[in-house]
Design a protein around this motif. Sequence first.
Motif, PDB file in Angstrom:
ATOM      1  N   GLU A  47       0.835  -1.209   0.000  1.00  0.00           N
ATOM      2  CA  GLU A  47       0.000   0.000   0.000  1.00  0.00           C
ATOM      3  C   GLU A  47       0.872   1.262   0.000  1.00  0.00           C
ATOM      4  O   GLU A  47       0.571   2.237  -0.684  1.00  0.00           O
ATOM      5  CB  GLU A  47      -0.950  -0.005   1.208  1.00  0.00           C
ATOM      6  CG  GLU A  47      -1.864   1.196   1.283  1.00  0.00           C
ATOM      7  CD  GLU A  47      -2.852   1.323   0.129  1.00  0.00           C
ATOM      8  OE1 GLU A  47      -3.366   2.441  -0.067  1.00  0.00           O
ATOM      9  OE2 GLU A  47      -3.114   0.335  -0.577  1.00  0.00           O
ATOM     10  N   LYS A  50       2.052   1.904  -3.468  1.00  0.00           N
ATOM     11  CA  LYS A  50       0.964   2.414  -4.315  1.00  0.00           C
ATOM     12  C   LYS A  50       0.683   3.890  -4.021  1.00  0.00           C
ATOM     13  O   LYS A  50       0.581   4.700  -4.928  1.00  0.00           O
ATOM     14  CB  LYS A  50      -0.300   1.574  -4.098  1.00  0.00           C
ATOM     15  CG  LYS A  50      -1.519   2.045  -4.842  1.00  0.00           C
ATOM     16  CD  LYS A  50      -1.378   1.833  -6.325  1.00  0.00           C
ATOM     17  CE  LYS A  50      -2.669   2.242  -7.031  1.00  0.00           C
ATOM     18  NZ  LYS A  50      -2.485   2.474  -8.415  1.00  0.00           N
ATOM     19  N   THR A  51       0.548   4.245  -2.759  1.00  0.00           N
ATOM     20  CA  THR A  51       0.177   5.618  -2.400  1.00  0.00           C
ATOM     21  C   THR A  51       1.373   6.560  -2.402  1.00  0.00           C
ATOM     22  O   THR A  51       1.198   7.767  -2.498  1.00  0.00           O
ATOM     23  CB  THR A  51      -0.499   5.664  -1.017  1.00  0.00           C
ATOM     24  OG1 THR A  51       0.396   5.116  -0.033  1.00  0.00           O
ATOM     25  CG2 THR A  51      -1.796   4.886  -1.022  1.00  0.00           C
ATOM     26  N   GLN A  53       3.528   7.033  -4.704  1.00  0.00           N
ATOM     27  CA  GLN A  53       3.666   7.593  -6.045  1.00  0.00           C
ATOM     28  C   GLN A  53       5.123   7.878  -6.398  1.00  0.00           C
ATOM     29  O   GLN A  53       5.449   8.909  -6.982  1.00  0.00           O
ATOM     30  CB  GLN A  53       2.815   8.853  -6.194  1.00  0.00           C
ATOM     31  CG  GLN A  53       1.351   8.584  -6.046  1.00  0.00           C
ATOM     32  CD  GLN A  53       0.508   9.830  -6.235  1.00  0.00           C
ATOM     33  OE1 GLN A  53       1.006  10.931  -6.115  1.00  0.00           O
ATOM     34  NE2 GLN A  53      -0.755   9.643  -6.531  1.00  0.00           N
ATOM     35  N   THR A  78       6.699   1.473 -11.295  1.00  0.00           N
ATOM     36  CA  THR A  78       5.698   2.029 -10.382  1.00  0.00           C
ATOM     37  C   THR A  78       4.647   0.958 -10.181  1.00  0.00           C
ATOM     38  O   THR A  78       4.405   0.138 -11.059  1.00  0.00           O
ATOM     39  CB  THR A  78       5.039   3.294 -10.956  1.00  0.00           C
ATOM     40  OG1 THR A  78       4.441   2.972 -12.210  1.00  0.00           O
ATOM     41  CG2 THR A  78       6.024   4.422 -11.119  1.00  0.00           C
ATOM     42  N   LEU A  79       4.032   0.969  -9.016  1.00  0.00           N
ATOM     43  CA  LEU A  79       2.963   0.017  -8.720  1.00  0.00           C
ATOM     44  C   LEU A  79       1.666   0.596  -9.267  1.00  0.00           C
ATOM     45  O   LEU A  79       1.166   1.601  -8.770  1.00  0.00           O
ATOM     46  CB  LEU A  79       2.861  -0.235  -7.211  1.00  0.00           C
ATOM     47  CG  LEU A  79       1.759  -1.191  -6.754  1.00  0.00           C
ATOM     48  CD1 LEU A  79       1.913  -2.557  -7.392  1.00  0.00           C
ATOM     49  CD2 LEU A  79       1.768  -1.321  -5.243  1.00  0.00           C
ATOM     50  N   GLU A  80       1.147  -0.010 -10.329  1.00  0.00           N
ATOM     51  CA  GLU A  80      -0.058   0.489 -10.980  1.00  0.00           C
ATOM     52  C   GLU A  80      -1.324   0.007 -10.267  1.00  0.00           C
ATOM     53  O   GLU A  80      -2.270   0.756 -10.120  1.00  0.00           O
ATOM     54  CB  GLU A  80      -0.098   0.028 -12.446  1.00  0.00           C
ATOM     55  CG  GLU A  80       1.030   0.587 -13.282  1.00  0.00           C
ATOM     56  CD  GLU A  80       0.956   2.092 -13.426  1.00  0.00           C
ATOM     57  OE1 GLU A  80      -0.081   2.592 -13.894  1.00  0.00           O
ATOM     58  OE2 GLU A  80       1.928   2.766 -13.039  1.00  0.00           O
ATOM     59  N   GLU A  81      -1.305  -1.254  -9.841  1.00  0.00           N
ATOM     60  CA  GLU A  81      -2.527  -1.821  -9.270  1.00  0.00           C
ATOM     61  C   GLU A  81      -2.184  -3.087  -8.484  1.00  0.00           C
ATOM     62  O   GLU A  81      -1.254  -3.808  -8.824  1.00  0.00           O
ATOM     63  CB  GLU A  81      -3.457  -2.181 -10.441  1.00  0.00           C
ATOM     64  CG  GLU A  81      -4.784  -2.746 -10.077  1.00  0.00           C
ATOM     65  CD  GLU A  81      -5.593  -3.104 -11.328  1.00  0.00           C
ATOM     66  OE1 GLU A  81      -6.289  -4.129 -11.265  1.00  0.00           O
ATOM     67  OE2 GLU A  81      -5.509  -2.394 -12.337  1.00  0.00           O
ATOM     68  N   TYR A  82      -2.943  -3.327  -7.427  1.00  0.00           N
ATOM     69  CA  TYR A  82      -2.836  -4.619  -6.746  1.00  0.00           C
ATOM     70  C   TYR A  82      -4.219  -5.029  -6.250  1.00  0.00           C
ATOM     71  O   TYR A  82      -5.055  -4.206  -5.936  1.00  0.00           O
ATOM     72  CB  TYR A  82      -1.803  -4.597  -5.611  1.00  0.00           C
ATOM     73  CG  TYR A  82      -2.220  -3.854  -4.357  1.00  0.00           C
ATOM     74  CD1 TYR A  82      -2.817  -4.542  -3.289  1.00  0.00           C
ATOM     75  CD2 TYR A  82      -2.011  -2.488  -4.223  1.00  0.00           C
ATOM     76  CE1 TYR A  82      -3.184  -3.861  -2.143  1.00  0.00           C
ATOM     77  CE2 TYR A  82      -2.370  -1.815  -3.080  1.00  0.00           C
ATOM     78  CZ  TYR A  82      -2.962  -2.506  -2.040  1.00  0.00           C
ATOM     79  OH  TYR A  82      -3.330  -1.845  -0.894  1.00  0.00           O
TER      80      TYR A  82
END
Length: 191
Positions: A47, A50-51, A53, A78-82
């Motif tokens: 998390e 993700k947050t 950025q 970058t973490l696009e989605e999980y």
Amino acid sequence: MKEKLILLRHLGLTEVSFEILLPNVKYPFAVYKNGFQPAKYFLEEIEKLKTGQKPFQFIVSRKTPNNKILFGTNMNVTLEEYTIKEEAGEEFDVKVSIKLKQYKEYSTKTMKITIKQYKPVAIPTPPPRQTSNAPTTRTYTVKKGDCLWKIAKKYYGNGNQYMKIYNANKDKIKKPRLIYPRASICNTIRW
């Protein structure tokens, strides 16, 4: 017979997706280098990625059982989605589906440009009917943030004269809108 058309596009950013299993139980067959952490710990870290950025480094090494390297992945992403998946039969463990996208730093390129410039000849009194200006070559080194319009504004007093510089440097500049730092250009300028 119908013909098909295939258009080749520029390669975009790499996307990576995979699933991981986060254990909530300490298994006897697993090795925990920094001590066992439950799934909640890793979910909080995911998390944050993700947050936050911000890009981070993603490294994966694939090896054979005798430790021979098959291939490796090492890139900024970058973490696009999980997505957290709850499945019956997984007991207390948690499956997470993750999607990453390659991250590339954006920057402008620099190049040197050379500008040919006419130096004015001193005009005696009374002035002759015609004077000849001898051309001299002046070199300008392109800096980050420069464009041909800006250079033309500086040397011609009018940015709309940028095509004069472009036409004199076609061998160095492929497109008038794309110049690169540390490149040199030249042009003939009348003062």
